[in-house]
Design a protein around this motif. Sequence first.
Motif, PDB file in Angstrom:
ATOM      1  N   MET A  33       0.958  -1.225  -0.081  1.00 20.87           N
ATOM      2  CA  MET A  33      -0.440  -0.087  -0.207  1.00 20.87           C
ATOM      3  C   MET A  33       1.111   1.449  -0.008  1.00 20.87           C
ATOM      4  O   MET A  33       1.825   1.208   0.607  1.00 20.87           O
ATOM      5  CB  MET A  33      -0.476  -0.075   1.206  1.00 20.87           C
ATOM      6  N   LEU A  34       0.989   2.627  -0.569  1.00 18.30           N
ATOM      7  CA  LEU A  34       1.692   3.055  -0.783  1.00 18.30           C
ATOM      8  C   LEU A  34       0.888   4.084   0.660  1.00 18.30           C
ATOM      9  O   LEU A  34       0.306   4.301   0.839  1.00 18.30           O
ATOM     10  CB  LEU A  34       1.207   3.878  -2.419  1.00 18.30           C
ATOM     11  N   ASN A  35       2.278   4.703   1.112  1.00 14.91           N
ATOM     12  CA  ASN A  35       2.459   6.048   2.123  1.00 14.91           C
ATOM     13  C   ASN A  35       1.103   6.677   2.090  1.00 14.91           C
ATOM     14  O   ASN A  35       1.222   7.772   0.249  1.00 14.91           O
ATOM     15  CB  ASN A  35       3.158   6.624   2.521  1.00 14.91           C
ATOM     16  N   LYS A  36       0.346   7.590   2.873  1.00 10.86           N
ATOM     17  CA  LYS A  36      -0.709   8.471   2.131  1.00 10.86           C
ATOM     18  C   LYS A  36       0.381   9.686   2.624  1.00 10.86           C
ATOM     19  O   LYS A  36      -0.018  11.020   2.215  1.00 10.86           O
ATOM     20  CB  LYS A  36      -1.995   8.292   3.374  1.00 10.86           C
ATOM     21  N   TYR A  37       1.300   9.811   3.478  1.00 10.08           N
ATOM     22  CA  TYR A  37       1.441  11.016   4.715  1.00 10.08           C
ATOM     23  C   TYR A  37       3.154  10.610   4.118  1.00 10.08           C
ATOM     24  O   TYR A  37       4.576   9.319   4.497  1.00 10.08           O
ATOM     25  CB  TYR A  37       1.845  11.230   5.537  1.00 10.08           C
ATOM     26  N   PRO A  38       4.253  11.911   4.163  1.00  7.86           N
ATOM     27  CA  PRO A  38       5.052  11.549   4.219  1.00  7.86           C
ATOM     28  C   PRO A  38       5.824  11.232   5.789  1.00  7.86           C
ATOM     29  O   PRO A  38       5.404  11.148   6.386  1.00  7.86           O
ATOM     30  CB  PRO A  38       5.715  13.371   3.985  1.00  7.86           C
ATOM     31  N   GLY A  39       7.230  10.585   5.514  1.00  3.82           N
ATOM     32  CA  GLY A  39       7.561  10.568   6.681  1.00  3.82           C
ATOM     33  C   GLY A  39       9.148   9.518   6.501  1.00  3.82           C
ATOM     34  O   GLY A  39      10.206  10.214   5.594  1.00  3.82           O
ATOM     35  N   ARG A  40       9.573   9.266   7.408  1.00  5.18           N
ATOM     36  CA  ARG A  40      11.403   8.345   7.122  1.00  5.18           C
ATOM     37  C   ARG A  40      11.144   7.069   7.376  1.00  5.18           C
ATOM     38  O   ARG A  40      10.076   6.368   7.722  1.00  5.18           O
ATOM     39  CB  ARG A  40      11.970   8.721   8.543  1.00  5.18           C
ATOM     40  N   CYS A  41      11.787   6.555   6.402  1.00  5.65           N
ATOM     41  CA  CYS A  41      12.235   5.240   5.434  1.00  5.65           C
ATOM     42  C   CYS A  41      12.737   4.439   7.381  1.00  5.65           C
ATOM     43  O   CYS A  41      13.374   4.723   7.767  1.00  5.65           O
ATOM     44  CB  CYS A  41      12.957   4.747   5.072  1.00  5.65           C
TER      45      CYS A  41
ATOM     46  N   THR B 273      13.951   2.008   7.473  1.00  6.80           N
ATOM     47  CA  THR B 273      15.115   0.862   6.802  1.00  6.80           C
ATOM     48  C   THR B 273      16.567   1.695   6.318  1.00  6.80           C
ATOM     49  O   THR B 273      17.675   1.153   7.096  1.00  6.80           O
ATOM     50  CB  THR B 273      14.953   0.035   5.814  1.00  6.80           C
ATOM     51  N   CYS B 274      16.225   2.651   5.832  1.00  2.44           N
ATOM     52  CA  CYS B 274      17.696   3.627   5.535  1.00  2.44           C
ATOM     53  C   CYS B 274      17.449   4.752   6.457  1.00  2.44           C
ATOM     54  O   CYS B 274      19.086   5.520   6.336  1.00  2.44           O
ATOM     55  CB  CYS B 274      17.906   4.475   3.982  1.00  2.44           C
ATOM     56  N   GLY B 275      16.590   5.255   6.928  1.00  2.00           N
ATOM     57  CA  GLY B 275      16.667   6.979   7.167  1.00  2.00           C
ATOM     58  C   GLY B 275      16.416   8.236   6.565  1.00  2.00           C
ATOM     59  O   GLY B 275      15.878   9.073   6.761  1.00  2.00           O
ATOM     60  N   GLY B 276      16.440   7.313   5.203  1.00  2.00           N
ATOM     61  CA  GLY B 276      15.876   8.684   4.291  1.00  2.00           C
ATOM     62  C   GLY B 276      14.365   9.371   4.590  1.00  2.00           C
ATOM     63  O   GLY B 276      13.521   8.474   4.592  1.00  2.00           O
ATOM     64  N   TYR B 277      14.161  10.121   3.927  1.00  2.00           N
ATOM     65  CA  TYR B 277      13.059  10.874   3.408  1.00  2.00           C
ATOM     66  C   TYR B 277      11.752  10.173   2.408  1.00  2.00           C
ATOM     67  O   TYR B 277      12.583   9.936   1.376  1.00  2.00           O
ATOM     68  CB  TYR B 277      13.371  12.157   2.761  1.00  2.00           C
ATOM     69  N   VAL B 278      10.724   9.531   2.908  1.00  2.00           N
ATOM     70  CA  VAL B 278      10.653   9.395   1.947  1.00  2.00           C
ATOM     71  C   VAL B 278       8.981  10.439   2.046  1.00  2.00           C
ATOM     72  O   VAL B 278       8.180  10.363   2.501  1.00  2.00           O
ATOM     73  CB  VAL B 278       9.130   8.395   2.186  1.00  2.00           C
ATOM     74  N   PRO B 279       8.353  10.970   0.307  1.00  2.00           N
ATOM     75  CA  PRO B 279       7.212  11.795   0.002  1.00  2.00           C
ATOM     76  C   PRO B 279       6.133  11.232   0.409  1.00  2.00           C
ATOM     77  O   PRO B 279       6.289   9.807   0.104  1.00  2.00           O
ATOM     78  CB  PRO B 279       8.276  12.163  -1.889  1.00  2.00           C
ATOM     79  N   LYS B 280       4.819  11.775   0.417  1.00  2.00           N
ATOM     80  CA  LYS B 280       3.595  11.363  -0.087  1.00  2.00           C
ATOM     81  C   LYS B 280       3.659  10.499  -1.756  1.00  2.00           C
ATOM     82  O   LYS B 280       4.307  10.600  -2.533  1.00  2.00           O
ATOM     83  CB  LYS B 280       3.036  12.535  -0.562  1.00  2.00           C
ATOM     84  N   ASN B 281       3.133   8.818  -1.434  1.00  2.00           N
ATOM     85  CA  ASN B 281       2.657   8.123  -2.470  1.00  2.00           C
ATOM     86  C   ASN B 281       3.998   7.653  -3.007  1.00  2.00           C
ATOM     87  O   ASN B 281       4.453   7.393  -4.568  1.00  2.00           O
ATOM     88  CB  ASN B 281       2.542   9.031  -3.378  1.00  2.00           C
ATOM     89  N   GLY B 282       5.025   7.917  -2.588  1.00  2.00           N
ATOM     90  CA  GLY B 282       6.778   7.833  -2.930  1.00  2.00           C
ATOM     91  C   GLY B 282       7.779   7.378  -2.267  1.00  2.00           C
ATOM     92  O   GLY B 282       8.153   6.335  -2.719  1.00  2.00           O
ATOM     93  N   GLY B 283       6.829   5.779  -1.583  1.00  2.00           N
ATOM     94  CA  GLY B 283       7.075   4.639  -0.732  1.00  2.00           C
ATOM     95  C   GLY B 283       6.033   3.739  -0.152  1.00  2.00           C
ATOM     96  O   GLY B 283       4.813   4.056  -0.923  1.00  2.00           O
ATOM     97  N   THR B 284       6.565   2.501   0.531  1.00  2.00           N
ATOM     98  CA  THR B 284       5.199   1.634   0.957  1.00  2.00           C
ATOM     99  C   THR B 284       4.906   1.840   2.402  1.00  2.00           C
ATOM    100  O   THR B 284       5.967   2.016   3.211  1.00  2.00           O
ATOM    101  CB  THR B 284       5.501   0.412   1.034  1.00  2.00           C
ATOM    102  N   CYS B 285       4.088   1.928   3.063  1.00  2.00           N
ATOM    103  CA  CYS B 285       3.578   1.508   4.589  1.00  2.00           C
ATOM    104  C   CYS B 285       3.465  -0.069   4.616  1.00  2.00           C
ATOM    105  O   CYS B 285       3.120  -0.763   3.891  1.00  2.00           O
ATOM    106  CB  CYS B 285       2.618   2.336   5.067  1.00  2.00           C
ATOM    107  N   GLU B 286       4.070  -0.601   6.403  1.00  2.00           N
ATOM    108  CA  GLU B 286       4.060  -1.664   6.458  1.00  2.00           C
ATOM    109  C   GLU B 286       3.266  -1.615   7.642  1.00  2.00           C
ATOM    110  O   GLU B 286       4.606  -1.096   8.629  1.00  2.00           O
ATOM    111  CB  GLU B 286       5.215  -2.351   6.508  1.00  2.00           C
TER     112      GLU B 286
ATOM    113  N   LEU C 227       8.889   2.937   3.998  1.00  2.00           N
ATOM    114  CA  LEU C 227       9.782   2.190   3.579  1.00  2.00           C
ATOM    115  C   LEU C 227       9.778   2.922   2.392  1.00  2.00           C
ATOM    116  O   LEU C 227       8.949   2.868   1.274  1.00  2.00           O
ATOM    117  CB  LEU C 227       9.739   0.637   3.469  1.00  2.00           C
ATOM    118  N   HIS C 228      11.130   3.020   1.692  1.00  2.00           N
ATOM    119  CA  HIS C 228      11.142   3.441   0.153  1.00  2.00           C
ATOM    120  C   HIS C 228      10.668   1.868   0.058  1.00  2.00           C
ATOM    121  O   HIS C 228      10.724   0.768   0.319  1.00  2.00           O
ATOM    122  CB  HIS C 228      12.343   3.263   0.137  1.00  2.00           C
TER     123      HIS C 228
ATOM    124  N   ALA D 232      12.164  -1.867   0.723  1.00  2.00           N
ATOM    125  CA  ALA D 232      11.000  -2.903   1.026  1.00  2.00           C
ATOM    126  C   ALA D 232      11.088  -3.974   0.536  1.00  2.00           C
ATOM    127  O   ALA D 232      10.698  -5.144   0.709  1.00  2.00           O
ATOM    128  CB  ALA D 232       9.691  -1.932   1.140  1.00  2.00           C
ATOM    129  N   LYS D 233      11.704  -4.027  -0.719  1.00  2.00           N
ATOM    130  CA  LYS D 233      11.697  -5.188  -1.464  1.00  2.00           C
ATOM    131  C   LYS D 233      13.512  -5.783  -1.198  1.00  2.00           C
ATOM    132  O   LYS D 233      12.662  -7.610  -0.842  1.00  2.00           O
ATOM    133  CB  LYS D 233      11.795  -4.946  -2.806  1.00  2.00           C
TER     134      LYS D 233
END
Length: 74
Positions: free
Chosen positions: A1-9, A11-24, A33-34, A38-39
């Motif tokens: 599922m895509l992330n609705k809100y930005p946050g920090r990954c 796994t790596c601590g990098g910034y994940v923009p809105k709809n730019g990663g996945t949530c778990e 997660l980026h 995640a893969k």
Amino acid sequence: MLNKYPGRCVTCGGYVPKNGGTCEKRGARWFVLHLACAKSGRAEVVVTRFSSGAEVYQNRRGRCEDAPCCGCCS
């Protein structure tokens, strides 16, 4: 599922923009997660900062996580 809100990954601590990663969901909490992290289950994202101050998050192959955002990967 895509992330609705930005946050920090987680796994790596990098910034994940809105709809730019996945949530778990782990236990009762949701984590962002980026897609590349995640893969593989390990840090796969590199942060590149340009002289203008802009930040680009790239996977190990050099492709931007939110490509084609600036056209540098195309």
